[in-house]
Design a protein around this motif. Structure first.
Motif, mmCIF file in Angstrom:
data_model
loop_
_atom_site.group_PDB
_atom_site.id
_atom_site.type_symbol
_atom_site.label_atom_id
_atom_site.label_comp_id
_atom_site.label_asym_id
_atom_site.label_seq_id
_atom_site.Cartn_x
_atom_site.Cartn_y
_atom_site.Cartn_z
ATOM 1 N N GLY A 1 0.852 -1.195 0.000
ATOM 2 C CA GLY A 1 0.000 0.000 0.000
ATOM 3 C C GLY A 1 0.880 1.234 0.000
ATOM 4 N N ALA A 2 0.725 2.072 -1.039
ATOM 5 C CA ALA A 2 1.566 3.272 -1.153
ATOM 6 C C ALA A 2 0.720 4.535 -1.099
ATOM 7 N N GLY A 3 -0.291 4.517 -0.182
ATOM 8 C CA GLY A 3 -1.014 5.751 0.128
ATOM 9 C C GLY A 3 -0.182 6.551 1.116
ATOM 10 N N TRP B 1 -0.064 6.612 4.499
ATOM 11 C CA TRP B 1 0.569 5.964 5.651
ATOM 12 C C TRP B 1 1.573 4.904 5.221
ATOM 13 N N GLY B 2 1.269 4.160 4.164
ATOM 14 C CA GLY B 2 2.222 3.167 3.675
ATOM 15 C C GLY B 2 3.524 3.838 3.266
ATOM 16 N N THR B 3 3.404 4.963 2.562
ATOM 17 C CA THR B 3 4.605 5.677 2.103
ATOM 18 C C THR B 3 5.404 6.214 3.294
ATOM 19 N N ALA C 1 2.361 -1.027 -4.813
ATOM 20 C CA ALA C 1 1.110 -0.328 -5.105
ATOM 21 C C ALA C 1 0.584 -0.836 -6.433
ATOM 22 N N ARG C 2 -0.714 -0.635 -6.666
ATOM 23 C CA ARG C 2 -1.291 -1.081 -7.941
ATOM 24 C C ARG C 2 -0.977 -0.100 -9.058
ATOM 25 N N ASP C 3 -0.800 1.150 -8.696
ATOM 26 C CA ASP C 3 -0.687 2.222 -9.678
ATOM 27 C C ASP C 3 0.775 2.447 -10.073
ATOM 28 N N VAL D 1 -0.846 -1.892 4.593
ATOM 29 C CA VAL D 1 -1.278 -0.517 4.870
ATOM 30 C C VAL D 1 -2.209 -0.025 3.767
ATOM 31 N N VAL D 2 -3.297 -0.785 3.561
ATOM 32 C CA VAL D 2 -4.323 -0.355 2.606
ATOM 33 C C VAL D 2 -5.583 -0.009 3.415
ATOM 34 N N PRO D 3 -6.547 0.683 2.826
ATOM 35 C CA PRO D 3 -7.793 0.911 3.564
ATOM 36 C C PRO D 3 -8.426 -0.424 3.967
ATOM 37 N N ALA E 1 -11.240 -1.639 3.652
ATOM 38 C CA ALA E 1 -12.096 -2.249 2.634
ATOM 39 C C ALA E 1 -11.289 -3.049 1.614
ATOM 40 N N ALA E 2 -9.991 -2.774 1.497
ATOM 41 C CA ALA E 2 -9.142 -3.478 0.522
ATOM 42 C C ALA E 2 -8.313 -4.584 1.173
ATOM 43 N N MET E 3 -8.369 -4.686 2.492
ATOM 44 C CA MET E 3 -7.464 -5.588 3.214
ATOM 45 C C MET E 3 -7.675 -7.056 2.796
ATOM 46 N N VAL F 1 -3.634 -0.693 9.747
ATOM 47 C CA VAL F 1 -4.934 -0.298 9.216
ATOM 48 C C VAL F 1 -5.873 0.028 10.377
ATOM 49 N N LYS F 2 -6.614 1.130 10.268
ATOM 50 C CA LYS F 2 -7.499 1.520 11.375
ATOM 51 C C LYS F 2 -8.953 1.435 10.927
ATOM 52 N N GLY F 3 -9.430 0.197 10.813
ATOM 53 C CA GLY F 3 -10.807 0.031 10.374
ATOM 54 C C GLY F 3 -11.247 -1.412 10.527
ATOM 55 N N HIS G 1 0.016 11.028 12.204
ATOM 56 C CA HIS G 1 -0.342 11.483 10.861
ATOM 57 C C HIS G 1 0.861 11.332 9.943
ATOM 58 N N ALA G 2 0.635 10.708 8.800
ATOM 59 C CA ALA G 2 1.701 10.434 7.832
ATOM 60 C C ALA G 2 2.483 11.699 7.486
ATOM 61 N N GLU G 3 1.760 12.808 7.334
ATOM 62 C CA GLU G 3 2.388 14.072 6.896
ATOM 63 C C GLU G 3 3.477 14.507 7.881
HETATM 64 N N1 LIG Z 1 -2.723 8.626 6.685
HETATM 65 C C1 LIG Z 1 -2.353 8.501 7.940
HETATM 66 O O1 LIG Z 1 -1.783 9.434 8.521
HETATM 67 C C2 LIG Z 1 -2.617 7.221 8.682
HETATM 68 C C3 LIG Z 1 -1.987 7.021 9.909
HETATM 69 C C4 LIG Z 1 -2.220 5.847 10.605
HETATM 70 C C5 LIG Z 1 -3.055 4.875 10.066
HETATM 71 N N2 LIG Z 1 -3.642 5.101 8.864
HETATM 72 C C6 LIG Z 1 -4.489 4.027 8.329
HETATM 73 O O2 LIG Z 1 -3.815 3.420 7.243
HETATM 74 C C7 LIG Z 1 -4.776 2.848 6.338
HETATM 75 C C8 LIG Z 1 -4.444 3.316 4.934
HETATM 76 O O3 LIG Z 1 -4.655 4.716 4.938
HETATM 77 P P1 LIG Z 1 -3.851 5.740 4.065
HETATM 78 O O4 LIG Z 1 -3.861 7.017 4.808
HETATM 79 O O5 LIG Z 1 -2.549 5.244 3.623
HETATM 80 O O6 LIG Z 1 -4.886 5.855 2.833
HETATM 81 P P2 LIG Z 1 -4.722 6.653 1.478
HETATM 82 O O7 LIG Z 1 -6.087 7.020 1.039
HETATM 83 O O8 LIG Z 1 -3.714 7.726 1.650
HETATM 84 O O9 LIG Z 1 -4.101 5.549 0.501
HETATM 85 C C9 LIG Z 1 -4.717 4.309 0.323
HETATM 86 C C10 LIG Z 1 -3.874 3.485 -0.639
HETATM 87 O O10 LIG Z 1 -4.433 2.177 -0.747
HETATM 88 C C11 LIG Z 1 -4.537 1.862 -2.126
HETATM 89 N N3 LIG Z 1 -5.631 0.904 -2.326
HETATM 90 C C12 LIG Z 1 -6.948 1.108 -2.212
HETATM 91 N N4 LIG Z 1 -7.608 -0.021 -2.517
HETATM 92 C C13 LIG Z 1 -6.687 -0.945 -2.820
HETATM 93 C C14 LIG Z 1 -6.745 -2.310 -3.226
HETATM 94 N N5 LIG Z 1 -7.907 -2.952 -3.383
HETATM 95 N N6 LIG Z 1 -5.581 -2.946 -3.469
HETATM 96 C C15 LIG Z 1 -4.411 -2.317 -3.333
HETATM 97 N N7 LIG Z 1 -4.276 -1.028 -2.959
HETATM 98 C C16 LIG Z 1 -5.419 -0.358 -2.706
HETATM 99 C C17 LIG Z 1 -4.798 3.195 -2.814
HETATM 100 O O11 LIG Z 1 -4.500 3.113 -4.174
HETATM 101 C C18 LIG Z 1 -3.837 4.073 -2.028
HETATM 102 O O12 LIG Z 1 -2.542 3.964 -2.552
HETATM 103 C C19 LIG Z 1 -6.154 3.311 6.838
HETATM 104 O O13 LIG Z 1 -6.747 2.275 7.576
HETATM 105 C C20 LIG Z 1 -5.822 4.481 7.763
HETATM 106 O O14 LIG Z 1 -6.764 4.648 8.803
HETATM 107 C C21 LIG Z 1 -3.443 6.242 8.147
#
Ligand SMILES: NC(=O)c1ccc[n+]([C@@H]2O[C@H](COP(=O)([O-])OP(=O)(O)OC[C@H]3O[C@@H](n4cnc5c(N)ncnc54)[C@H](O)[C@@H]3O)[C@@H](O)[C@H]2O)c1
Ligand SMILES: O=P(O)(O)OC[C@H](O)CO
Length: 344
Positions: free
Chosen positions: A7-9, A11-13, A30-32, A77-79, A81-83, A104-106, A138-140
């Protein structure tokens, strides 16, 4: 140590970046392909963390097999719903006996399971190798190297300490905790309260309302958490009140921002589209009220949120309902063995 981050959203990044800074051999999946190419060649991820410069040693791929090859630690580290999809895809590609970690927090939207319960469905013999990364993060801010504390919760001390050692740095302090359920529930359920605090701010309410929602929200989280086997002290810790505070007060929070837009009169669809990233609190609200109903637990704030999110109730009317509830005591009794968890 070879680590695969799936997962490269945002938090993953950020986690992959922190691990690469700690000299781990990290491959992020990541998929993209646009995102993996950017990370690999330009060391940036403009879609999710536009201001961050990532370590040059961080590798990125769209090929899950390559990412998982010889990985000693796998971090999902994906949402939420994708886990399930990602756990299913990765299972046949794992080699050896890696630590299976998630951040993942869900909840699983279909079954309502926590993420470790979902992992257990696919890896019934690997429970001792599960770990949860939780806490106010927070990732940022993590990717900027700002001081942050998190929790590594695991069923065994060895696994928790392995993840603690992997992530600890001058700017990232990691605590261990044996209460996996509590860490997961704190992380998932605080998102509901952050939506509520955002709504309150969007309606123009003040700090009193914010403090009330956070405090009574924590009571709700602890109440359902105890029924599900968590320990109450975890909710007083980083993955409980710590994460609740950061999510309800930070402008980085996607849940808070979504709530604020709702309070300002946007529809849920409009608010989610404007935020454009994972907003776990929406699904968590749906699951929380199902859990509350099946366990005979009162969760009035989650119920009020559900009315607003799914049944078209105007936010101001939901607040009036909350304020007009019958009088109650503040403090509930907790059995001694529910206060804290420990490893043997
Ligand atoms: N952002 C934060 O600061 C933070 C901190 C702690 C925990 N989290 C948790 O981390 C988890 C991920 O959040 P995030 O912030 O990285 O989300 P995001 O929206 O920034 O990124 C989500 C990533 O998941 C990918 N994704 C979505 N569906 C997918 C699938 N079916 N297969 C593969 N990849 C898929 C998306 O393309 C994207 O790259 C959440 O549960 C969130 O609560 C986030
Ligand atoms: O941006 P949010 O609301 O998903 O919150 C992110 C993290 O959970 C904060 O610890």
């Amino acid at each position: 140590m070879r680590v695969a981050v799936l997962g490269a959203g945002s938090w993953g990044t950020a986690l992959a970046s922190a691990l690469a800074e700690n000299r781990c051999e990290v491959t992020i999946w990541a998929r993209d392909a646009r995102i993996t190419q950017q990370i690999q060649s330009e060391h940036i991820n403009t879609r999710y963390l536009p201001n961050a410069k990532l370590p040059a040693s961080l590798r990125a791929t769209t090929d899950l097999k390559t990412a998982l090859m010889d990985a000693e630690v796998v971090i999902y580290v994906v949402p939420s719903a994708a886990m399930r999809e990602v756990v299913e895809l990765s299972r046949p590609l794992l080699s050896g006996a890696p630590i299976l970690c998630h951040a993942v927090k869900g909840f699983d939207p279909t079954t309502g399971s926590t993420m470790t319960d979902l992992l257990l469905e696919y890896h019934p013999d690997a429970r001792d190798r599960f770990c949860v990364i939780a806490g106010p993060s927070h990732a940022e801010e993590v990717v900027e190297g700002l001081p942050t504390t998190i929790v590594a919760a695991a069923y065994t001390r060895a696994t928790a300490e392995a993840i603690q050692d992997l992530l600890m740095s001058k700017v990232l302090r990691v605590y261990t905790n044996p209460d996996v359920k509590g860490a997961e529930l704190g992380g998932a359920l605080k998102n509901i309260i952050a939506l509520g605090v955002g709504i309150a701010d969007g309606l123009g309410f003040g700090d009193n309302a914010k403090a009330a929602l956070m405090t009574r929200g924590l009571t709700e989280i602890a109440r359902i958490g105890l029924k599900l086997g968590a320990s109450v002290l975890t909710f007083a810790g980083l993955s409980g009140v710590g994460d609740l505070i950061v999510t309800c007060t930070s402008l980085h929070s996607r849940n808070y921002r979504t709530g604020k837009l709702l309070g300002q009169g946007k529809s849920l669809e409009e608010a989610l589209a404007e935020v454009g990233m994972a907003v776990e609190g929406v699904n968590a609200t749906r699951i929380a009220i199902q859990l509350a109903s099946s366990h005979g637990v009162e969760m009035p704030i989650a119920n009020a949120l559900s009315d607003v999110l799914f049944h078209g109730k105007p936010p101001r009317a939901a607040v009036e309902d909350l304020m007009g509830r019958a009088r109650v005591h503040e403090i509930e009794e907790v059995a001694r063995d529910q206060i804290s968890a420990s490893w043997n």
